[in-house]
Design a protein around this motif. Structure first.
Motif, PDB file in Angstrom:
ATOM      1  N   LYS A  93       1.695   6.481   1.074  1.00 20.30           N
ATOM      2  CA  LYS A  93       0.689   5.605   1.367  1.00 20.30           C
ATOM      3  C   LYS A  93      -0.474   5.817   0.510  1.00 20.30           C
TER       4      LYS A  93
ATOM      5  N   ASP B 103       0.876  -1.265   0.058  1.00 20.87           N
ATOM      6  CA  ASP B 103      -0.008  -0.126  -0.161  1.00 20.87           C
ATOM      7  C   ASP B 103       0.726   1.225   0.124  1.00 20.87           C
ATOM      8  N   LYS B 104       1.972   1.165  -0.434  1.00 19.31           N
ATOM      9  CA  LYS B 104       3.152   2.130  -0.629  1.00 19.31           C
ATOM     10  C   LYS B 104       3.428   2.462  -1.973  1.00 19.31           C
TER      11      LYS B 104
END
Length: 366
Positions: free
Chosen positions: A136, A125-126
């Motif tokens: 993020k 999720d980065k």
């Protein structure tokens, strides 16, 4: 097949500052490129190519060193956007449309940057962006396929989103269905299906129009450039965003239902632009967003192995779906009553049955 996956970004305050700075620098490059091409045509009578424009970037970096804080391909994409704007302008001129010369971008009027090939990577999720760092994002569904392009967008309410253009996305072929349907979109009902199902028009703009007018009136009474007016403008933008989000969700859910339920889905091939020339109906037509439903159903059908058919809308409302005779009626007449065969039914349901018949004929000829 190309597909776009869109997610909400969660940048820190420092990252928001950096993103806004990059948008402003890209806006500067856009306006400088546009000015160069405009001046070359007006003063020398010549057109500047994309490649000639792109060669100016190293020169601009010398005179404006802060441009080096923006990834090189992002700046090249800005120059490409100007080139595409001119191509669209010349196409409209040649076709006899109202041309609309490319405009300079005012402050806060440039709201997206793109990484066309490289300069980014994804780790869970980065999202890593060159010249910016790790940001993020809310990974609410997996990204399927190979990411070819990435676009960062700032909304009117200062929310940040990332869109991934993916090629060769995984097809989600579902169980075959021999069910077919014709769909007549309208204003009284959003859609009427040939099987007799009526889908109510949610009228999202009408539902919030009172609040919207009140918010706009309050904003317009405040001095331009004041903090109070800027705050009031945010309230207006929030209302517009809520309306747009509701339309989007409605179209996505309805298109999913159609693709899940039917093997062949038939729509009219409507020219929305011409239809909105009727100023009495323009607001209602745009509020309904029929084109969203057709667009979303079409791409989901390709992915699921279904078929969407667009038919000529000529006389679909006037022709009797039972005997084929033409029964002229004004738009205000909501019931189709055929004097030849005696059929009596809702006008839109009759049209939906005709759309289905024409669609199946088209499939049979293919």
């Amino acid at each position: 097949m190309a597909k776009v996956f869109r997610y909400r970004l969660r940048p820190t305050k420092a990252q928001v500052t950096k993103l806004n700075e990059q948008l402003e620098l890209c806006r500067w490059v856009y306006n400088e490129t546009l000015a160069m091409r405009k001046n070359a045509f007006e003063q020398e009578g010549r057109s500047v190519s994309y490649f000639e424009s792109k060669r100016m970037l190293p020169i601009w970096k010398e005179s404006k060193p802060e441009l080096r804080s923006v990834y090189s391909q992002v700046l090249q994409d800005v120059v490409l956007r100007v080139n595409l704007a001119f191509k669209a302008f010349f196409r409209r001129v040649q076709s006899g449309e109202k041309p609309g010369y490319p405009r300079f971008k005012g402050k806060n009027r440039y709201d997206s940057i793109s990484y066309p090939q490289s300069g980014f990577s994804i780790d869970g999720d980065k999202l890593w962006l060159s010249k910016i760092g790790d940001i993020k994002f809310k990974l609410h569904r997996p990204i399927e396929g190979f990411v070819k392009r990435l676009t960062i967008h700032r909304s009117a309410t200062n929310k940040w989103y990332v869109s991934f253009l993916v090629e060769e996305s995984i097809d989600h072929v579902i169980e075959p269905s021999d069910k077919v349907v014709g769909i007549d979109v309208g204003i009284t009902n959003f859609a009427v299906l040939s099987n007799g199902e009526f889908i109510e028009n949610p009228r999202f703009l009408l539902a919030d129009e009172g609040m919207l007018k009140k918010a706009q009136s309050k904003r317009d009474k405040l001095p331009k450039g004041s903090q109070e007016r800027n705050k009031a403008n945010k309230s207006v933008n929030h209302l517009y965003e809520r309306i747009a989000n509701r339309r989007e969700d409605f179209a996505q859910q309805l298109s999913h239902m159609l693709v899940t339920s039917y093997g062949i889905i038939c729509f009219e091939d409507l020219n929305i632009k011409n239809m909105t020339q009727n100023h009495n109906l323009a607001k209602s037509i745009l509020d309904a967003s029929w084109n969203k439903l057709v667009q979303y159903t079409s791409y989901k059908a390709v992915e699921a192995g279904r078929k969407v058919v667009l038919v000529n809308p000529l006389n679909t409302s006037q022709m009797c779906s039972c005997c084929g005779q033409t029964v002229k009626k004004d738009l205000s007449v909501r019931v189709h009553s055929c004097p030849y065969c005696g059929l009596s039914m809702d006008r839109d349901l009759n049209a939906a049955k005709n759309i289905l018949r024409l669609g199946l004929q088209s499939v049979a000829k293919a």
